[in-house]
Design a protein around this motif. Sequence first.
Motif, PDB file in Angstrom:
ATOM      1  N   GLY A 118       0.798  -1.224   0.000  1.00 54.80           N
ATOM      2  CA  GLY A 118       0.000   0.000   0.000  1.00 54.80           C
ATOM      3  C   GLY A 118       0.829   1.271   0.000  1.00 54.80           C
ATOM      4  O   GLY A 118       0.290   2.375  -0.030  1.00 54.80           O
ATOM      5  N   ILE A 119       2.160   1.147   0.008  1.00 50.54           N
ATOM      6  CA  ILE A 119       3.056   2.305   0.030  1.00 50.54           C
ATOM      7  C   ILE A 119       3.246   2.823  -1.393  1.00 50.54           C
ATOM      8  O   ILE A 119       3.654   2.078  -2.283  1.00 50.54           O
ATOM      9  N   ARG A 120       2.988   4.107  -1.619  1.00 47.83           N
ATOM     10  CA  ARG A 120       3.095   4.700  -2.955  1.00 47.83           C
ATOM     11  C   ARG A 120       4.377   5.521  -3.123  1.00 47.83           C
ATOM     12  O   ARG A 120       4.851   5.723  -4.237  1.00 47.83           O
ATOM     13  N   ALA A 121       4.897   6.053  -2.046  1.00 51.18           N
ATOM     14  CA  ALA A 121       6.119   6.865  -2.093  1.00 51.18           C
ATOM     15  C   ALA A 121       7.209   6.124  -1.330  1.00 51.18           C
ATOM     16  O   ALA A 121       7.100   5.914  -0.115  1.00 51.18           O
ATOM     17  N   TYR A 122       8.244   5.725  -2.033  1.00 54.52           N
ATOM     18  CA  TYR A 122       9.253   4.882  -1.391  1.00 54.52           C
ATOM     19  C   TYR A 122      10.589   5.005  -2.112  1.00 54.52           C
ATOM     20  O   TYR A 122      10.680   5.530  -3.230  1.00 54.52           O
ATOM     21  N   THR A 123      11.629   4.497  -1.438  1.00 54.71           N
ATOM     22  CA  THR A 123      12.916   4.259  -2.094  1.00 54.71           C
ATOM     23  C   THR A 123      13.166   2.765  -2.028  1.00 54.71           C
ATOM     24  O   THR A 123      13.071   2.155  -0.957  1.00 54.71           O
ATOM     25  N   LEU A 124      13.487   2.186  -3.165  1.00 52.25           N
ATOM     26  CA  LEU A 124      13.749   0.755  -3.253  1.00 52.25           C
ATOM     27  C   LEU A 124      15.245   0.565  -3.531  1.00 52.25           C
ATOM     28  O   LEU A 124      15.745   0.977  -4.583  1.00 52.25           O
ATOM     29  N   TYR A 125      15.939  -0.002  -2.554  1.00 53.43           N
ATOM     30  CA  TYR A 125      17.380  -0.245  -2.666  1.00 53.43           C
ATOM     31  C   TYR A 125      17.627  -1.716  -2.977  1.00 53.43           C
ATOM     32  O   TYR A 125      17.022  -2.597  -2.343  1.00 53.43           O
ATOM     33  N   THR A 126      18.512  -1.990  -3.909  1.00 51.60           N
ATOM     34  CA  THR A 126      18.962  -3.364  -4.048  1.00 51.60           C
ATOM     35  C   THR A 126      19.916  -3.662  -2.897  1.00 51.60           C
ATOM     36  O   THR A 126      20.531  -2.765  -2.313  1.00 51.60           O
TER      37      THR A 126
END
Length: 372
Positions: free
Chosen positions: A151-159
């Motif tokens: 449900g999170i729309r604003a995020y940072t996705l780190y490998t």
Amino acid sequence: MNQTRQGYLLVADITGYTMFLSQSELEHAQEILGTLLELLIQHTRPPLQISRLAGDAVISYALQGSALHGQTFVELIEDTYVAFRRAIELMVLNNHCRCNACANIAALDLKFFVHYGTFAIQHLSAHDELVGNDVNLLHRLLKNRVTEQTGIRAYTLYTNTALQQLGLEGMCEGMRGHEERYEHLGEIQLWLQDMHPIWEERKSIAHLTIPPDQVSLQVAADIAMPPHQVWGYLGQPEFRSILMGADRQVILNRRHGRIAPGTVFQCFHGNRMTTQTLLVWQPFEQMTSQDLTPVPSTYVLTNLLLNPTETGTRLVQQFSKSNGPWWGRLLCDFALRTMAKGAQRDIDSFKAHIEADLATRTHAPSSASTLG
């Protein structure tokens, strides 16, 4: 032939862009999105370099060996998000237009994708095109199940690779583990940072000002680099110890692997050790610490302020009058008055060391050290 490089890959992608365009008048929608993209461009700061724009996204990279501390890289992303949310909020507050585009502004948000890997740079007429398997992976990550599952729309996705190279594995304590599987790439281990709490926390941060009549000593230096790079050096013990006139410093009590309010810097001066406890940590602007003195039960506040200038940053260091028993205040305030020349010498030495380090890294081959 294009040279193979290693470094960090970053995509800043506006959330809700497609729906916004489809439900809005094109003229106003383009104006709004143009303003937001310009903001993202302005916040892509050195050593990050823009590769190209892709509709609703800004693609950038930083080569390995760049003079940017790992935590500062994360704080640049967070600072960009805060500026984006502030811009959205101002647009909504100042909006008097009743068109669909202006009514739908609040639905826009922002997400980031960070990876570390190997890539080649093709210099085309209008931009630098990044190519390679790691670039393909980054673009595949834009199609994910994050919002569907969380449900999170604003995020940072780190490998996982990016966090390891940044030296910030401790950040995982405050993030969600996430997995994506792609054809020909298999299962990718990721870490998810929700950006909305960052916005809420940053809105509530207050400056801690030392009143002019309580400033016992103030020194300053003009440094030829932008505030975010000076900030990165202030968080590294080997450089911070120069500013504090210490032989060395040790960092204790990080929060989720990061320096934050409550973090302690131990300062060693020969056989004597004092502590600095962070009270304010406002990236690229201010850090304030409560510093115990050699006089028992007596402390001072040390304020570091970073003010942008046309040529870089003016770093201001303030020491407050001491706090504690009257006899301790008497001794410490006298000592502070005798420290002026030494404090100016230390801040000038800090300036010289970090400018020299930046020059070395700027001209070093890309196979040098990492951001962390």
